[in-house]
Motif scaffolding. Structure first.
Motif, short mmCIF file in Angstrom:
data_model
loop_
_atom_site.label_atom_id
_atom_site.label_comp_id
_atom_site.label_asym_id
_atom_site.label_seq_id
_atom_site.Cartn_x
_atom_site.Cartn_y
_atom_site.Cartn_z
N THR A 194 1.21 -0.85 0.28
CA THR A 194 0.15 -0.03 0.28
C THR A 194 0.64 1.45 0.10
N HIS A 231 -6.51 1.91 -1.13
CA HIS A 231 -7.92 0.70 -1.29
C HIS A 231 -7.11 0.14 -0.20
N ARG A 232 -7.70 -0.51 0.76
CA ARG A 232 -7.50 -0.68 2.42
C ARG A 232 -7.98 -2.32 2.34
N GLY A 233 -9.37 -1.89 2.57
CA GLY A 233 -10.21 -3.37 2.45
C GLY A 233 -10.86 -2.93 3.82
N ASN A 237 -6.44 -4.64 5.08
CA ASN A 237 -5.91 -5.59 5.13
C ASN A 237 -5.55 -6.19 3.55
N ALA A 238 -5.92 -5.81 2.29
CA ALA A 238 -5.91 -5.65 1.09
C ALA A 238 -4.91 -5.91 0.98
#
Length: 364
Positions: A194, A231-233, A237-238
């Motif tokens: 990220t 975008h991390r979800g 934890n993406a």
């Protein structure tokens, strides 16, 4: 703080961030440049420029004399007015970079980490590396903080490393909190990939679009830039791209599943078949494109950079061959312009973003 005060403070910070973004993008600018790029009123832009000038973040660099009307003052960003340190924590190494306000890497250093290192060993390595870096580079009171790009799984929202794959001592470790205490500096913690995609977004600007960074470095991950932001979800934890299954009967992975892209790729590398390893990654990338419809895929990571052209060719060829209607579903595939520094640089840029980038919505 009253609601009105909070609204005013948020808008002031947001407007300043817009002006800073213009300064990073175009180099030199006038008030009219900012008005055109942001939609802010000339009065609002004048107030922001005055504040940023007083704070030393921008400076006048001359005037432009049009044929008609008053001369226009030309401004530029002051890159050395603020710095941030970025750290890339891999399974074998710690990479530190010093990044200025313009997003340029001014200094980079890499050092080995002990095998299966502990949180304390990482903290000590961070402290000694930062001391050495600030000793070589005079940053004075201009250091904004430290960003850490870390192996996942990782809970960005709470600053926790939930269980880093392949590291026994990293189960629910509050790394952000203990690093701030140990270093005496503000710390931003995020997943390595990220942080990496953030760096690419800074480099490419508004034309970046929806994109992914695929990193291969003692593991495989994917960072995503969707809708103009990282975008991390739902659980932040993406990015566990390497733990998507590509072979139902494949070998057991460190995550406990069988046939993950990462373990299939690694077995090909260990067998000396780099071309096959690259094709495995290419299959995963095509699956990703079919799911997310991305405009840009960036390839990065120290292990990938040992054979950059092999991986680049394999992914680009697979995109052309296996994505139907590439005349319409076009995807650009490139290597990272920041090379091995991309994760650490992105972590530093995230720190600068918190203060001098486009802010997230305030909890008003």
């Amino acid at each position: 703080m009253t609601r009105i005060t909070a609204d005013v403070n948020f808008l002031r910070g947001y407007n300043q961030a817009l002006v800073m973004a213009v300064g990073r993008t175009v180099g030199t600018f006038e008030r009219s440049t900012v008005v055109q790029a942001t939609g802010l009123t000339p009065q609002a832009v004048s107030k922001v420029i005055a504040r940023l000038t007083v704070d030393g973040l921008i400076r006048p660099t001359g005037v432009r004399r049009p044929g008609v009307g008053k001369p226009a003052v030309v401004y530029e960003l002051v890159p050395h007015s603020r710095y941030a340190i970025g750290a890339h924590v891999a399974r074998r190494t710690l990479r530190l970079v010093l990044v200025d306000l313009a997003g340029s890497v001014q200094y980079s250093a890499v050092s080995p980490l002990p095998s299966d290192f502990t949180p304390q060993q990482l903290l000590d390595a961070l402290a000694s590396g930062i001391t050495a870096m600030t000793g070589v580079n005079d940053v004075g009171g201009r250091l904004t903080g430290v960003g850490i790009g870390m192996i996942g799984p990782l809970d960005h929202a709470h600053g926790l490393v939930r269980g880093a794959h392949g590291l026994r001592h990293w189960h629910d470790v509050p790394l952000r909190e203990i690093a701030e205490k140990h270093l005496g500096l503000p710390v931003h913690l995020d997943k390595d990939v990220t942080a990496g995609i953030t760096a690419e977004a800074w480099r490419h600007g508004a034309t970046f679009g929806d994109a992914a960074l695929i990193m291969i470095e003692s593991g495989i991950g994917g960072g995503f830039w969707l809708g103009g932001t990282a975008h991390r979800g739902a659980h932040t934890n993406a990015g566990e791209f390497g733990h998507t299954v590509v072979d139902l009967n494949g070998p057991r992975c460190v995550c406990g599943r069988h046939g993950c892209l990462e373990i299939v790729h690694n077995h090909a590398v260990e067998a000396g078949d780099v071309a096959r390893a690259a094709r495995v990654v290419a299959v995963g990338v095509v699956n990703l494109l079919q799911t997310l419809d991305l405009a840009h895929v960036v390839l990065a990571g120290a292990d990938l950079l040992r054979h950059p052209e092999t991986y680049l060719a394999a992914v680009a060829d697979a995109v052309q061959a296996d994505v139907r209607r590439t005349d319409w579903l076009t995807t650009k595939v490139t290597l990272s312009s920041l090379g091995a520094d991309v994760i650490a640089a992105g972590a530093a840029m995230q720190v600068l973003d918190q203060h001098y980038g486009i802010p997230e919505l305030a909890p008003i």
